[in-house]
Design an enzyme around this catalytic site. Structure first.
Site, short mmCIF file in Angstrom:
data_model
loop_
_atom_site.label_atom_id
_atom_site.label_comp_id
_atom_site.label_asym_id
_atom_site.label_seq_id
_atom_site.Cartn_x
_atom_site.Cartn_y
_atom_site.Cartn_z
N LYS A 53 0.83 -1.21 0.00
CA LYS A 53 0.00 0.00 0.00
C LYS A 53 0.87 1.26 0.00
O LYS A 53 0.56 2.25 -0.67
CB LYS A 53 -0.94 -0.02 1.21
CG LYS A 53 -2.03 -1.08 1.07
CD LYS A 53 -2.79 -1.34 2.37
CE LYS A 53 -3.74 -2.53 2.18
NZ LYS A 53 -4.43 -2.94 3.41
N GLN A 97 -4.45 -1.84 9.81
CA GLN A 97 -4.33 -3.13 9.11
C GLN A 97 -4.87 -4.27 9.99
O GLN A 97 -4.48 -4.39 11.15
CB GLN A 97 -2.85 -3.38 8.74
CG GLN A 97 -2.61 -4.65 7.96
CD GLN A 97 -3.25 -4.64 6.55
OE1 GLN A 97 -3.16 -3.65 5.84
NE2 GLN A 97 -3.88 -5.74 6.18
N ASP A 120 -10.99 2.54 4.39
CA ASP A 120 -11.29 1.12 4.18
C ASP A 120 -12.79 0.93 3.99
O ASP A 120 -13.23 -0.13 3.53
CB ASP A 120 -10.83 0.29 5.40
CG ASP A 120 -9.54 -0.48 5.13
OD1 ASP A 120 -9.21 -0.66 3.95
OD2 ASP A 120 -8.89 -0.88 6.11
#
Ligand SMILES: NC(=O)c1ccc[n+]([C@@H]2O[C@H](COP(=O)([O-])OP(=O)(O)OC[C@H]3O[C@@H](n4cnc5c(N)ncnc54)[C@H](OP(=O)(O)O)[C@@H]3O)[C@@H](O)[C@H]2O)c1
Length: 284
Positions: A53, A97, A120
């Site tokens: 990412k 994460q 997200d």
């Protein structure tokens, strides 16, 4: 032989689109979109995902910040980092994460993220907005799949889509997005799961089949309608190799188009995150 829907090719095309928009923003004196990520612990898969990412951010000209915290980080410390990112005006969006180490409570962390920075798209407020068709951040994997279909000019409209798997991050949101009255929606959707009794027949009736199960090569050629579009979300490690939820080799002979693993949906998930971050920067 099925057409390969290459996540690599589609991701490159979308990234070049993003890069151009970033260059335009800089030319107008605006700052680059800024994505931050919090990584707790040493899980190698999570480390690899987060590194990918960060690399993506560099590629498209975003700023990025990676906050790595030790395995023993407490819930209170993690929540403090989330609060700091919520307050930081230089950060457009951030992710924590997953999975988190077992002693941490992911639901509480998720609820602490400012929905405006939840790139997200996992915060209940954003999930609700998605379900209602309001502007929001879409969960990255379903979003990435829609961007992949768009790249290849495949419209879900009027198709029977069968989504196998109903997780909160993949299957369920994908079923909602495909059924919405929107550009990349308007499919007639069946959502299947482990208690579905006639899975094979359902899959055989799918024009668009999405496999998000987490079982290697579970979807075999005899479950696929000739000419169907098959999106394989699965990432399973078997004998040191990554394989999808679809038996790719046999499916190639039947499907009309199919995503490979690796090199398919996974790369598009990362594009979904970049797009959400770009949206976040636009709105700030
Ligand atoms: N490519 C990417 O970017 C990406 C992103 C996220 C996940 N993944 C991968 O995608 C896969 C799915 O991930 P997930 O997070 O959605 O998994 P998950 O939370 O484990 O959900 C799996 C779903 O599959 C269903 N299922 C399990 N066995 C089944 C069976 N025999 N027949 C029909 N349905 C069955 C389960 O049904 P129940 O609800 O009844 O248990 C559940 O809804 C995993 O391999 C994961 O690694 C890839």
């Amino acid at each position: 032989m099925a057409q390969i829907l290459s996540g690599r090719e589609a991701a490159q095309a979308w990234k070049s689109h993003i890069r151009k928009e970033v260059a335009g923003r800089l030319a107008q004196g605006k700052r680059a979109p800024h994505l931050a990520a919090i990584l707790v612990g040493e899980d190698p898969a999570s480390q690899a995902y987060v590194k990918g990412k960060v690399r993506d951010c560099e590629e498209v000209g975003f700023a990025s910040t990676l906050i790595t915290l030790s395995e023993g980080t407490s819930q209170a410390e993690l929540l403090e980092h989330v609060a700091r990112l919520n307050r930081n005006p230089e950060v457009d969006g951030f992710i924590v994460q997953l999975p988190l180490p077992i002693h941490l409570n992911p639901d509480e962390v998720l609820l602490a993220i400012d929905p405006q920075k939840d790139v997200d798209g996992f915060h209940p407020e954003n999930v609700g907005r998605m379900a209602l068709g309001l502007p929001t951040y879409l969960p990255a994997t379903p979003y990435g799949m829609l961007l992949l279909l768009e790249h290849y000019g495949i419209s879900p409209a009027g198709k029977h889509a069968v989504v196998v798997g109903r997780s909160n991050i993949v299957g369920s949101p994908m079923s909602i997005l495909l059924s919405r009255n929107s550009k990349m929606g308007n499919a007639t959707v069946t959502l299947a799961h482990s208690k579905t009794s006639n899975l094979k027949e359902l899959c055989q009736s799918a024009d668009l089949l999405v496999a998000a199960i987490g079982r290697p090569k579970y979807v075999t050629a005899d479950m696929i309608r000739p000419g169907a579009v098959v999106l394989d979300v699965g990432i399973n490690r078997v004998d040191g190799r990554l394989v999808g939820d679809v038996d790719f080799d046999s499916a190639m002979d039947v499907a009309g188009a199919i995503t490979p693993v690796p090199g398919g949906v996974g790369l598009m998930t990362r594009v979904g995150l970049l797009m959400n971050t770009l949206h976040a920067a636009r709105h700030r």
